[in-house]
Design an enzyme around this catalytic site. Structure first.
Site, PDB file in Angstrom:
ATOM      1  N   GLY A  90       0.825  -1.196   0.000  1.00  0.00           N
ATOM      2  CA  GLY A  90       0.000   0.000   0.000  1.00  0.00           C
ATOM      3  C   GLY A  90       0.865   1.255   0.000  1.00  0.00           C
ATOM      4  O   GLY A  90       1.927   1.297  -0.617  1.00  0.00           O
ATOM      5  N   GLY A  91       0.406   2.259   0.725  1.00  0.00           N
ATOM      6  CA  GLY A  91       1.112   3.537   0.764  1.00  0.00           C
ATOM      7  C   GLY A  91       2.556   3.395   1.185  1.00  0.00           C
ATOM      8  O   GLY A  91       3.422   4.155   0.740  1.00  0.00           O
ATOM      9  N   GLY A 123      19.024  10.110 -34.087  1.00  0.00           N
ATOM     10  CA  GLY A 123      18.690  10.710 -32.799  1.00  0.00           C
ATOM     11  C   GLY A 123      19.271   9.935 -31.632  1.00  0.00           C
ATOM     12  O   GLY A 123      19.617  10.514 -30.598  1.00  0.00           O
ATOM     13  N   ALA A 124      19.406   8.624 -31.808  1.00  0.00           N
ATOM     14  CA  ALA A 124      19.936   7.806 -30.715  1.00  0.00           C
ATOM     15  C   ALA A 124      21.407   8.143 -30.458  1.00  0.00           C
ATOM     16  O   ALA A 124      21.887   8.052 -29.331  1.00  0.00           O
ATOM     17  CB  ALA A 124      19.766   6.327 -31.032  1.00  0.00           C
TER      18      ALA A 124
END
Lengths: 517, 126
Positions: free
Chosen positions: A172-173, A407-408
């Site tokens: 949980g939290g 771009g890589a």
């Protein structure tokens, strides 16, 4: 004159009560299961005799549901400071034998106080999580406690290293405190981490899922990418933490623990020449390159099981601590995709916080093409690599091994993206795109009109490869520092690190850049 | 009556055509039914739209979209863990598909030159 004996008796009684933790039966059960107690974990972590405990006699402050009659030694969390390899470190360890290690108001206050201490002294925080979650009897006080811990995690982020060990339940939290730290380590078999368990999932959506599918160390290490390392047991988790801290400064104002060799060894390493396959299409395991580059082949890999097409981790090169980011051509051709971009970017930013020089090994054919990638937001995720490199102010050394396309190439720290020195092997192919694609675009008409279009295409491709799929076009345009023989790699990178370790890079003042998340 | 524009040798003619009869089953194409107005994104494609059957237990699947360069084993062949089974090519790079465990190759689903998608079964290992 001496201290009244009854005062010492009282102290000893209280000490014994605290050290009895949740009772003999519970402790024996842990030992039978191969688990250490919370206190044993800290005592094993710190150098012998250096542990100073904070808040040993703390008790919970709850008066609901009959809690007022219950004792909770140190309110279920052992806190303190001690020495790890000669440096002070703050740590807390939740005690599952005391009320299930659940977090209440005083438990949270002790953690927050310890983190304040770590902030002021500039020392790392290690959190050993082993807790059933919120102490329900304390209601919103417990919830508020989590909030305070999260706030402090964020407050300290980028100031002192924070390491979370998940050594038991973390549900949980509670899972969000580890998630806000720099590094997460889970112990295999003994730990689970999740937001909603199988029962809640079933009740809410009808979906059937098992903890093995999403909550174990293996699931988080290889599928979700939520954690960085798997430990085999408690002792191993502490050893991994110690090793990790050995690469990090105590805080963001310090340099990492460099241990430069008095003389730089400039000898050749012929193994590098042997490593490079003659065929540019043959995959080369980048781990072998790394092992030949770093001291004693000692590479501390981070997230080894997640997005294996990029390899990241810490090492020393002739004593200088470095963070290594390398494409791995044996997995998914070494392409950058969503997960590998996230992994790489996170690592680069962690190095930058702690003043760790970056060594980037490039062998990347491009971003991974595909519908799932485009729809998954590869633009946003790939941009994290660009953002992280360009905003990093630490020394940045780039070595282009083979492919460096489009771009890589930029996303692997080209000179334009702020690399301080860029080296290339003669096998480097630095180009805007591969020959196959480029020739199709550049010579569409010539190929179509040729007598033998296939032969013409092959000829043009080979011409393109010769001209552009090499390091020399980039070298002629002064985009790289030098082209080196592979066997010179270790000497060249070692020198480059010594030359750049004094780097100063000042950016315009701002709250923070806006990394595409 | 239909009006058509026809270009022959760069000269454009406009002609009118009358449809006298149409073979059954070849009625004029109807416009596709209009999609229900929706602001939601188009659904993600389900499983890869290839002919690939879903992977069964024992299937070795492709780690990425690629072209098969070579099948490096024969049906019936015994292999050890880590042995090379198939060579793929994608992104200017060969990717070796190695045996995840020792076993016998019981079936091979692809051959050299085939395009395969990520997750597509390549061969079966028992």
């Amino acid at each position: 004159m001496a201290i009244a004996p009854e005062l010492l008796e009282e102290l000893n009684k209280r000490r014994a009560a605290a050290e009895a933790a949740g009772g003999k039966a519970k402790i024996e059960k842990r030992h039978a299961n191969g688990l250490m107690t919370a206190r044993e974990r800290l005592e094993a972590f710190f150098e012998k005799g250096t542990f100073q405990e904070f808040g040993k006699y703390a008790q919970h402050s709850c008066h609901n549901f009959g809690m007022e009659t219950k004792s909770m030694p140190y309110d279920g969390v052992v806190c303190g400071v001690g020495y790890v390899e000669g440096r002070p470190v703050a740590a807390y360890s939740q005690d599952f034998t005391v009320g299930g290690g659940a977090l209440g108001r005083i438990h949270a206050k002790k953690i927050v106080d310890l983190m304040d201490y770590a902030h002021e002294m500039g020392v790392p925080v290690v959190a050993i999580n082993d807790s059933g979650g919120a102490r329900i009897q304390e209601g919103v006080d417990s919830l508020s406690g989590y909030g305070q811990v999260f706030f402090k995690n964020v407050f300290l982020s980028g100031v002192v290293p924070q390491v979370a060990i998940i050594a038991g339940q973390c549900a949980g939290g509670a899972a969000y405190s580890p998630a806000l730290t720099d590094f997460l380590i889970m112990t295999r078999g003994a730990s689970n981490m999740f937001i909603c368990g199988p029962g809640v999932i079933k009740a809410a959506t009808g979906e059937s899922a098992t903890l093995e599918q999403f909550a174990t160390a293996e699931a988080h290490a290889s599928v979700s990418g939520n954690i960085h390392l798997i430990a085999e047991d408690d002792q191993h988790a502490l050893e991994l933490t110690t090793k990790l801290l050995s690469y990090l400064p105590s805080n963001n104002l310090g340099d990492p623990p460099h241990d430069p060799t008095p003389e730089i060894d400039l000898s050749d390493v012929p193994a590098f020449n042997e490593l490079v396959p003659a065929d540019p299409k043959a995959p080369m395991d980048v781990h072998e390159v790394i092992d030949n580059l770093v001291d004693d082949a000692d590479f501390f890999e981070i997230m080894p099981d997640f997005a294996k097409n990029i390899v990241v981790g810490y090492a020393r090169i002739q004593g200088i601590v470095v963070g290594i980011i390398a494409n791995q051509p044996t997995v998914k051709a070494g392409t950058l995709d969503i997960d590998s971009s996230d992994k790489g970017a996170r690592f680069i930013r962690t190095c930058n916080i702690y003043n760790i020089p970056l060594v980037t090994l490039v062998d990347v054919p491009g971003f991974m093409p595909g519908l799932a990638q485009e729809r998954g937001g590869i633009i946003r995720h790939g941009a994290k690599m660009l953002f992280s490199y360009a905003s990093a102010t630490v020394p940045k050394i780039t070595l282009i091994l083979r492919k460096a396309y489009g771009g890589a190439y930029l996303a692997m720290c080209s000179a334009d993206m702020g690399a301080d020195m860029v080296f290339a092997w003669p096998t480097a192919e630095i180009a805007v795109m591969g020959a196959e694609g480029a020739v199709g675009v550049l010579y569409r008409k010539e190929i179509k009109e040729a007598d033998d279009p296939k032969a013409k295409e092959a000829e043009l491709r080979s011409e393109y490869r010769k001209k552009f799929a090499s390091p020399y076009q980039a070298a002629e345009n002064a985009m790289i520092t030098d082209v080196i023989e592979p066997k010179q790699t270790r000497a060249v990178i070692s020198l480059a690190l010594r030359n750049t370790v004094s780097k100063r890079d000042t950016r315009p003042p701002k709250k923070h850049g806006n990394i595409p998340l | 009556m239909k009006k058509l524009r026809i270009t022959v040798d760069n000269k454009t003619y406009e002609v009118e055509v009358e449809v006298i009869s149409q073979e059954e089953g070849q009625s004029a194409p109807r416009p596709a039914p209009r999609r229900a107005a929706s602001v939601s994104a188009p659904a993600a494609p389900a499983a890869p739209a290839s002919s690939a059957a879903p992977a069964a237990a024992g299937d070795v699947v492709s780690p990425l979209s690629a072209v098969v360069v070579s099948v490096d084993v024969q049906p019936g062949q015994a292999v050890n863990e880590g042995d090379k089974l198939i060579t793929l090519e994608a992104m200017k790079m060969n990717t070796f598909v190695n045996a995840p465990a020792a076993g016998t190759v019981t079936a091979i689903h692809v051959s050299a030159g085939n395009a395969v998608e990520e997750g597509q079964p390549l061969l079966a290992l028992e």
